[in-house]
Design a protein around this motif. Sequence first.
Motif, PDB file in Angstrom:
ATOM      1  N   THR A 215       9.485  -9.750  18.349  1.00 29.06           N
ATOM      2  CA  THR A 215       8.681  -9.177  17.273  1.00 29.06           C
ATOM      3  C   THR A 215       7.825 -10.285  16.668  1.00 29.06           C
ATOM      4  N   VAL A 216       6.570  -9.955  16.371  1.00 33.02           N
ATOM      5  CA  VAL A 216       5.627 -10.926  15.824  1.00 33.02           C
ATOM      6  C   VAL A 216       4.982 -10.327  14.585  1.00 33.02           C
ATOM      7  N   SER A 217       4.913 -11.110  13.516  1.00 32.45           N
ATOM      8  CA  SER A 217       4.329 -10.585  12.277  1.00 32.45           C
ATOM      9  C   SER A 217       3.734 -11.711  11.449  1.00 32.45           C
ATOM     10  N   GLU A 218       2.823 -11.341  10.550  1.00 31.23           N
ATOM     11  CA  GLU A 218       2.269 -12.293   9.603  1.00 31.23           C
ATOM     12  C   GLU A 218       3.347 -12.718   8.615  1.00 31.23           C
TER      13      GLU A 218
ATOM     14  N   ILE B  42      -3.738 -17.797   8.213  1.00 34.08           N
ATOM     15  CA  ILE B  42      -2.681 -16.803   8.422  1.00 34.08           C
ATOM     16  C   ILE B  42      -1.546 -17.499   9.160  1.00 34.08           C
ATOM     17  N   LYS B  43      -0.364 -17.423   8.613  1.00 33.17           N
ATOM     18  CA  LYS B  43       0.816 -17.965   9.270  1.00 33.17           C
ATOM     19  C   LYS B  43       1.497 -16.829  10.033  1.00 33.17           C
ATOM     20  N   VAL B  44       1.901 -17.097  11.256  1.00 31.66           N
ATOM     21  CA  VAL B  44       2.480 -16.060  12.105  1.00 31.66           C
ATOM     22  C   VAL B  44       3.819 -16.547  12.636  1.00 31.66           C
ATOM     23  N   LEU B  45       4.787 -15.636  12.665  1.00 34.92           N
ATOM     24  CA  LEU B  45       6.149 -15.970  13.068  1.00 34.92           C
ATOM     25  C   LEU B  45       6.635 -14.980  14.111  1.00 34.92           C
ATOM     26  N   ALA B  46       7.245 -15.505  15.164  1.00 33.93           N
ATOM     27  CA  ALA B  46       7.832 -14.665  16.210  1.00 33.93           C
ATOM     28  C   ALA B  46       9.353 -14.772  16.153  1.00 33.93           C
TER      29      ALA B  46
ATOM     30  N   ASN C 175       9.585 -14.167   4.455  1.00 31.13           N
ATOM     31  CA  ASN C 175      10.052 -14.984   5.585  1.00 31.13           C
ATOM     32  C   ASN C 175       9.328 -16.333   5.682  1.00 31.13           C
ATOM     33  N   LEU C 176       8.685 -16.745   4.577  1.00 28.31           N
ATOM     34  CA  LEU C 176       7.989 -18.030   4.579  1.00 28.31           C
ATOM     35  C   LEU C 176       8.942 -19.177   4.892  1.00 28.31           C
ATOM     36  N   ASN C 177      10.132 -19.136   4.359  1.00 28.49           N
ATOM     37  CA  ASN C 177      11.081 -20.223   4.605  1.00 28.49           C
ATOM     38  C   ASN C 177      11.495 -20.292   6.073  1.00 28.49           C
ATOM     39  N   ASP C 178      11.596 -19.136   6.740  1.00 37.13           N
ATOM     40  CA  ASP C 178      11.888 -19.146   8.178  1.00 37.13           C
ATOM     41  C   ASP C 178      10.794 -19.891   8.931  1.00 37.13           C
ATOM     42  N   PHE C 179       9.553 -19.607   8.573  1.00 34.85           N
ATOM     43  CA  PHE C 179       8.414 -20.254   9.210  1.00 34.85           C
ATOM     44  C   PHE C 179       8.451 -21.766   8.970  1.00 34.85           C
ATOM     45  N   ILE C 180       8.634 -22.160   7.716  1.00 31.95           N
ATOM     46  CA  ILE C 180       8.614 -23.579   7.366  1.00 31.95           C
ATOM     47  C   ILE C 180       9.767 -24.322   8.031  1.00 31.95           C
ATOM     48  N   ASP C 181      10.942 -23.714   8.044  1.00 34.07           N
ATOM     49  CA  ASP C 181      12.097 -24.364   8.675  1.00 34.07           C
ATOM     50  C   ASP C 181      11.879 -24.555  10.171  1.00 34.07           C
ATOM     51  N   LEU C 182      11.274 -23.558  10.818  1.00 34.58           N
ATOM     52  CA  LEU C 182      11.060 -23.653  12.262  1.00 34.58           C
ATOM     53  C   LEU C 182       9.993 -24.704  12.585  1.00 34.58           C
ATOM     54  N   GLN C 183       8.912 -24.715  11.810  1.00 32.32           N
ATOM     55  CA  GLN C 183       7.890 -25.739  12.051  1.00 32.32           C
ATOM     56  C   GLN C 183       8.426 -27.136  11.736  1.00 32.32           C
TER      57      GLN C 183
ATOM     58  N   GLY D 116      15.926 -11.177  16.883  1.00 29.58           N
ATOM     59  CA  GLY D 116      16.206 -11.361  15.458  1.00 29.58           C
ATOM     60  C   GLY D 116      16.243 -12.798  14.997  1.00 29.58           C
ATOM     61  N   ALA D 117      16.156 -13.765  15.932  1.00 31.62           N
ATOM     62  CA  ALA D 117      16.207 -15.186  15.568  1.00 31.62           C
ATOM     63  C   ALA D 117      14.793 -15.771  15.533  1.00 31.62           C
ATOM     64  N   PRO D 118      14.452 -16.562  14.517  1.00 33.26           N
ATOM     65  CA  PRO D 118      13.130 -17.206  14.493  1.00 33.26           C
ATOM     66  C   PRO D 118      12.934 -18.053  15.745  1.00 33.26           C
TER      67      PRO D 118
END
Length: 250
Positions: A117-120, A162-166, A125-133, A170-172
Amino acid sequence: MGMPTFGNILTIGHVQAENELYKHYHYPEMLIRYDSNFIAFKRMPSIHEFKETEEFLKAFHLVHNQSHLKFEFPDNEKPDEGLCQYFKDSGYDVGWLELYFIRPHDFLGSGKHAAITVSEVTERNLNDFIDLQYETDKQNGETFAEGKVDLNRQQFEDEKFIKVLAYYGGAPAGTMNVIVSDKFVEIDDLAVQEVFRRKGIGSQLQQFVMDRFPDHTVILVADGEDTPKEMYQRQRYKCAGFKYEVQRID
């Protein structure tokens, strides 16, 4: 719509100085980000001009406690043998970037996958994005990774980003930055965690952009010596040009 150039790629940094020979970019907000602290030549320098510019940047970076030197050269021009020999003798790493573009309807993806699943990115879920990057950026050192956290939070508040997370099962699993302008959409910092690679996540991240911006031209920059560019070629991106750069850490 015209052919993109490297001028359509966003440079994060402030023009500290400019003359007929070069632009000097400086970014005090993140001094360790080499791609934001460098000199871009507007025309190919002679060896004498390069050495003078090198001494200027070395002195400037010394004042700001920066240990690197980085220079970019004009689009689609390779430094001559004399410059290349000087780079070799002076300990520079020499490389080149390639600029790719595609119209969204030409994109050849890998098809949908139920587990992906991919979403903006939103506040949720900003923290998921930041933690993964952060995990991805740690390969460039903790200081760099911490600086990118601040940069990502700043960009999240800017409407042109736009920040995008896949997610995979269910796991980042993957992240991507998208920079939007009137005619072009730039894909930057596309990264998939190693454990989730070769599952089509990178393709699905790109498909998000193709679906979201069907009337734009999508652009990205690839390292001329890395294998990801081969993926872009298979996906029907076309190369619009190249740019040489040199870098040294003292």
